[in-house]
Motif scaffolding. Structure first.
Motif, PDB file in Angstrom:
ATOM      1  N   VAL A 134       0.819  -1.214   0.000  1.00  0.00           N
ATOM      2  CA  VAL A 134       0.000   0.000   0.000  1.00  0.00           C
ATOM      3  C   VAL A 134       0.854   1.265   0.000  1.00  0.00           C
ATOM      4  O   VAL A 134       0.348   2.356  -0.290  1.00  0.00           O
ATOM      5  CB  VAL A 134      -0.970   0.025   1.204  1.00  0.00           C
ATOM      6  N   ASN A 135       2.145   1.134   0.300  1.00  0.00           N
ATOM      7  CA  ASN A 135       3.063   2.276   0.276  1.00  0.00           C
ATOM      8  C   ASN A 135       4.027   2.246  -0.906  1.00  0.00           C
ATOM      9  O   ASN A 135       4.895   3.114  -1.021  1.00  0.00           O
ATOM     10  CB  ASN A 135       3.887   2.317   1.574  1.00  0.00           C
ATOM     11  N   LEU A 136       3.876   1.266  -1.774  1.00  0.00           N
ATOM     12  CA  LEU A 136       4.822   1.076  -2.869  1.00  0.00           C
ATOM     13  C   LEU A 136       4.460   1.979  -4.040  1.00  0.00           C
ATOM     14  O   LEU A 136       3.399   1.830  -4.654  1.00  0.00           O
ATOM     15  CB  LEU A 136       4.807  -0.395  -3.309  1.00  0.00           C
ATOM     16  N   ASP A 137       5.338   2.917  -4.359  1.00  0.00           N
ATOM     17  CA  ASP A 137       5.106   3.824  -5.479  1.00  0.00           C
ATOM     18  C   ASP A 137       5.302   3.098  -6.809  1.00  0.00           C
ATOM     19  O   ASP A 137       6.084   2.154  -6.919  1.00  0.00           O
ATOM     20  CB  ASP A 137       6.075   5.008  -5.426  1.00  0.00           C
ATOM     21  N   GLU A 138       4.611   3.597  -7.823  1.00  0.00           N
ATOM     22  CA  GLU A 138       4.733   3.013  -9.150  1.00  0.00           C
ATOM     23  C   GLU A 138       6.165   3.087  -9.665  1.00  0.00           C
ATOM     24  O   GLU A 138       6.660   2.154 -10.300  1.00  0.00           O
ATOM     25  CB  GLU A 138       3.792   3.734 -10.117  1.00  0.00           C
ATOM     26  N   ASP A 139       6.852   4.194  -9.367  1.00  0.00           N
ATOM     27  CA  ASP A 139       8.235   4.337  -9.815  1.00  0.00           C
ATOM     28  C   ASP A 139       9.136   3.275  -9.190  1.00  0.00           C
ATOM     29  O   ASP A 139      10.053   2.752  -9.850  1.00  0.00           O
ATOM     30  CB  ASP A 139       8.769   5.732  -9.473  1.00  0.00           C
ATOM     31  N   ASP A 140       8.896   2.956  -7.911  1.00  0.00           N
ATOM     32  CA  ASP A 140       9.707   1.937  -7.244  1.00  0.00           C
ATOM     33  C   ASP A 140       9.386   0.539  -7.771  1.00  0.00           C
ATOM     34  O   ASP A 140      10.253  -0.335  -7.813  1.00  0.00           O
ATOM     35  CB  ASP A 140       9.496   2.001  -5.727  1.00  0.00           C
ATOM     36  N   TRP A 141       8.140   0.325  -8.141  1.00  0.00           N
ATOM     37  CA  TRP A 141       7.773  -0.936  -8.797  1.00  0.00           C
ATOM     38  C   TRP A 141       8.505  -1.057 -10.132  1.00  0.00           C
ATOM     39  O   TRP A 141       9.165  -2.058 -10.414  1.00  0.00           O
ATOM     40  CB  TRP A 141       6.263  -0.997  -9.015  1.00  0.00           C
ATOM     41  N   ASP A 142       8.392  -0.020 -10.952  1.00  0.00           N
ATOM     42  CA  ASP A 142       8.993  -0.057 -12.287  1.00  0.00           C
ATOM     43  C   ASP A 142      10.510  -0.201 -12.229  1.00  0.00           C
ATOM     44  O   ASP A 142      11.105  -0.942 -13.019  1.00  0.00           O
ATOM     45  CB  ASP A 142       8.638   1.213 -13.065  1.00  0.00           C
ATOM     46  N   ALA A 143      11.151   0.513 -11.297  1.00  0.00           N
ATOM     47  CA  ALA A 143      12.618   0.495 -11.225  1.00  0.00           C
ATOM     48  C   ALA A 143      13.143  -0.887 -10.884  1.00  0.00           C
ATOM     49  O   ALA A 143      14.128  -1.362 -11.474  1.00  0.00           O
ATOM     50  CB  ALA A 143      13.102   1.514 -10.193  1.00  0.00           C
ATOM     51  N   VAL A 144      12.506  -1.569  -9.941  1.00  0.00           N
ATOM     52  CA  VAL A 144      12.969  -2.897  -9.526  1.00  0.00           C
ATOM     53  C   VAL A 144      12.679  -3.937 -10.599  1.00  0.00           C
ATOM     54  O   VAL A 144      13.531  -4.790 -10.895  1.00  0.00           O
ATOM     55  CB  VAL A 144      12.339  -3.280  -8.170  1.00  0.00           C
ATOM     56  N   LEU A 145      11.491  -3.877 -11.209  1.00  0.00           N
ATOM     57  CA  LEU A 145      11.201  -4.797 -12.316  1.00  0.00           C
ATOM     58  C   LEU A 145      12.161  -4.551 -13.480  1.00  0.00           C
ATOM     59  O   LEU A 145      12.593  -5.496 -14.152  1.00  0.00           O
ATOM     60  CB  LEU A 145       9.755  -4.626 -12.788  1.00  0.00           C
ATOM     61  N   ARG A 146      12.510  -3.292 -13.696  1.00  0.00           N
ATOM     62  CA  ARG A 146      13.402  -2.959 -14.809  1.00  0.00           C
ATOM     63  C   ARG A 146      14.773  -3.594 -14.625  1.00  0.00           C
ATOM     64  O   ARG A 146      15.267  -4.288 -15.524  1.00  0.00           O
ATOM     65  CB  ARG A 146      13.537  -1.445 -14.923  1.00  0.00           C
ATOM     66  N   VAL A 147      15.417  -3.374 -13.481  1.00  0.00           N
ATOM     67  CA  VAL A 147      16.795  -3.844 -13.336  1.00  0.00           C
ATOM     68  C   VAL A 147      16.862  -5.358 -13.180  1.00  0.00           C
ATOM     69  O   VAL A 147      17.740  -6.006 -13.739  1.00  0.00           O
ATOM     70  CB  VAL A 147      17.513  -3.133 -12.176  1.00  0.00           C
ATOM     71  N   HIS A 148      15.919  -5.940 -12.452  1.00  0.00           N
ATOM     72  CA  HIS A 148      15.982  -7.390 -12.233  1.00  0.00           C
ATOM     73  C   HIS A 148      15.480  -8.174 -13.456  1.00  0.00           C
ATOM     74  O   HIS A 148      16.200  -9.025 -13.990  1.00  0.00           O
ATOM     75  CB  HIS A 148      15.172  -7.785 -11.003  1.00  0.00           C
ATOM     76  N   LEU A 149      14.257  -7.906 -13.877  1.00  0.00           N
ATOM     77  CA  LEU A 149      13.646  -8.739 -14.917  1.00  0.00           C
ATOM     78  C   LEU A 149      14.079  -8.311 -16.321  1.00  0.00           C
ATOM     79  O   LEU A 149      14.555  -9.133 -17.108  1.00  0.00           O
ATOM     80  CB  LEU A 149      12.123  -8.692 -14.780  1.00  0.00           C
ATOM     81  N   LYS A 150      13.957  -7.023 -16.628  1.00  0.00           N
ATOM     82  CA  LYS A 150      14.430  -6.550 -17.934  1.00  0.00           C
ATOM     83  C   LYS A 150      15.948  -6.678 -18.031  1.00  0.00           C
ATOM     84  O   LYS A 150      16.491  -6.972 -19.098  1.00  0.00           O
ATOM     85  CB  LYS A 150      14.008  -5.099 -18.143  1.00  0.00           C
ATOM     86  N   GLY A 151      16.625  -6.485 -16.894  1.00  0.00           N
ATOM     87  CA  GLY A 151      18.074  -6.622 -16.855  1.00  0.00           C
ATOM     88  C   GLY A 151      18.556  -8.053 -16.987  1.00  0.00           C
ATOM     89  O   GLY A 151      19.751  -8.299 -17.192  1.00  0.00           O
ATOM     90  N   HIS A 152      17.663  -9.017 -16.854  1.00  0.00           N
ATOM     91  CA  HIS A 152      17.964 -10.408 -17.206  1.00  0.00           C
ATOM     92  C   HIS A 152      17.638 -10.665 -18.674  1.00  0.00           C
ATOM     93  O   HIS A 152      18.410 -11.300 -19.396  1.00  0.00           O
ATOM     94  CB  HIS A 152      17.153 -11.376 -16.334  1.00  0.00           C
ATOM     95  N   PHE A 153      16.470 -10.188 -19.105  1.00  0.00           N
ATOM     96  CA  PHE A 153      16.000 -10.473 -20.461  1.00  0.00           C
ATOM     97  C   PHE A 153      16.934  -9.930 -21.535  1.00  0.00           C
ATOM     98  O   PHE A 153      17.277 -10.650 -22.490  1.00  0.00           O
ATOM     99  CB  PHE A 153      14.599  -9.887 -20.646  1.00  0.00           C
ATOM    100  N   LEU A 154      17.351  -8.689 -21.424  1.00  0.00           N
ATOM    101  CA  LEU A 154      18.111  -8.079 -22.516  1.00  0.00           C
ATOM    102  C   LEU A 154      19.500  -8.699 -22.721  1.00  0.00           C
ATOM    103  O   LEU A 154      19.860  -9.030 -23.860  1.00  0.00           O
ATOM    104  CB  LEU A 154      18.203  -6.569 -22.311  1.00  0.00           C
ATOM    105  N   PRO A 155      20.317  -8.899 -21.667  1.00  0.00           N
ATOM    106  CA  PRO A 155      21.587  -9.596 -21.909  1.00  0.00           C
ATOM    107  C   PRO A 155      21.381 -11.020 -22.441  1.00  0.00           C
ATOM    108  O   PRO A 155      22.111 -11.479 -23.318  1.00  0.00           O
ATOM    109  CB  PRO A 155      22.267  -9.596 -20.541  1.00  0.00           C
TER     110      PRO A 155
END
Length: 303
Positions: A110-131
């Motif tokens: 309930v305190n999780l901002d959209e930016d913090d959601w996007d940033a963590v998904l970006r580095v972990h999940l997208k950061g796995h997919f692209l390499p």
């Protein structure tokens, strides 16, 4: 050392600190030439003041190994492509990719901002997919040219991705996604000589030392079960030719313990042969649950 990776070229993302650093050093000690990637950001993903990738590369070279630093953002297509390009231009090949980069922005949902959601998904999940995508494209080209590689990808999930973790909805979702990505990549890339596995490590790193400081503190003497160096041997083995035939699997690693994790599979089932009525489902579903295994507790929960 066994020199199990002699002649192999290994790229490690997030290789400047913690687990990534341990992986890079362990691969180098086994004879690999290492591309050490690290953006040099803080625990929250914001820019830092130093270059940890260069420090680790220097450390490897000082010990007699071969390494090059890469500071690109692997959560961008250009950064991921340049990581693979650095390996090919520097050493003429790429044999193993270890996806490890990540950071935390913990909040209750309930305190999780959209930016913090996007940033963590970006580095972990997208950061796995692209390499993974850019490495796989190179290996596919090699295979189609008749040079089928002995290629390995080791992804980094977490117990949070397997069981969930209170206060880490973004991180847990990303790490669960990495497991799904691992399974698909293993199935799609097998034909090109690429094996893809994942680890769910438990170790003392920047991401764990604050949240689990007491549990993960180094002992005064004896075996330091939470040292990140304990996880590295499994990663090296998975990244070597010795792991032939092992793909699409997830391993939990902590201290001296290695566990093969078993994911979703069919449990108790019932088939009416027709559409269910809502009222019928109370007895039917509760009966199924009574005959099923109880899920493991979510990390940080009270039960």
């Amino acid at each position: 050392m066994s020199r199990s990776c002699e002649g192999r070229v290994v790229a490690v993302t997030g290789g400047g600190r913690g687990l990534g650093r341990a992986h890079a050093l362990a691969f180098a000690s086994e004879g690999a030439r290492v591309v050490v990637n690290d953006l040099g950001v803080g625990l929250d993903g914001l820019p830092g003041a130093d270059s940890p990738a260069a420090r680790v590369a220097d450390e490897i070279r000082a010990a007699g190994g071969e390494a090059v630093a890469h500071a690109g953002d692997i959560a961008t297509s250009e950064g991921a492509a340049s990581l693979i390009r650095t390996a090919l231009e520097t050493y003429g090949r790429l044999d193993t990719l270890v996806n490890n980069a990540g950071f935390l922005r913990d909040r209750m949902l309930v305190n999780l901002d959209e930016d913090d959601w996007d940033a963590v998904l970006r580095v972990h999940l997208k950061g796995h997919f692209l390499p993974l995508k850019h490495a796989a494209a190179h290996w596919r080209t090699e295979a189609k040219a008749g040079r089928t590689p002995v290629a390995r990808i080791v992804n980094t999930s977490s117990g949070a991705g397997l069981l969930g973790s209170v206060g880490q909805g973004n991180y847990s979702a990303a790490k669960a996604g990495i497991v799904g990505l691992t399974l698909v990549a293993a199935a799609e890339l097998r034909r090109y000589g690429v094996q893809v596995n994942a680890i769910a490590p438990a170790a003392r790193t920047r991401m764990t030392e604050r949240t689990f400081a007491e549990a993960m503190a180094a002992p005064d003497g004896g075996f330091d079960a939470m040292a990140p160096e304990n996880v590295a041997p499994l990663v090296v083995w998975l990244g070597s030719a010795a792991s032939a035939g092992v793909t699409g699997r997830v391993f939990e690693a902590e201290g001296g313990r290695i566990t093969v994790m078993e994911g979703w599979r069919a449990g108790p089932t019932v088939d009416k042969g027709a559409r269910w009525g809502v009222a019928e489902l109370d007895e039917a579903v509760r009966g199924l649950l009574a005959g099923s295994d109880v899920p493991g507790p979510v990390y940080g929960s009270q039960t």
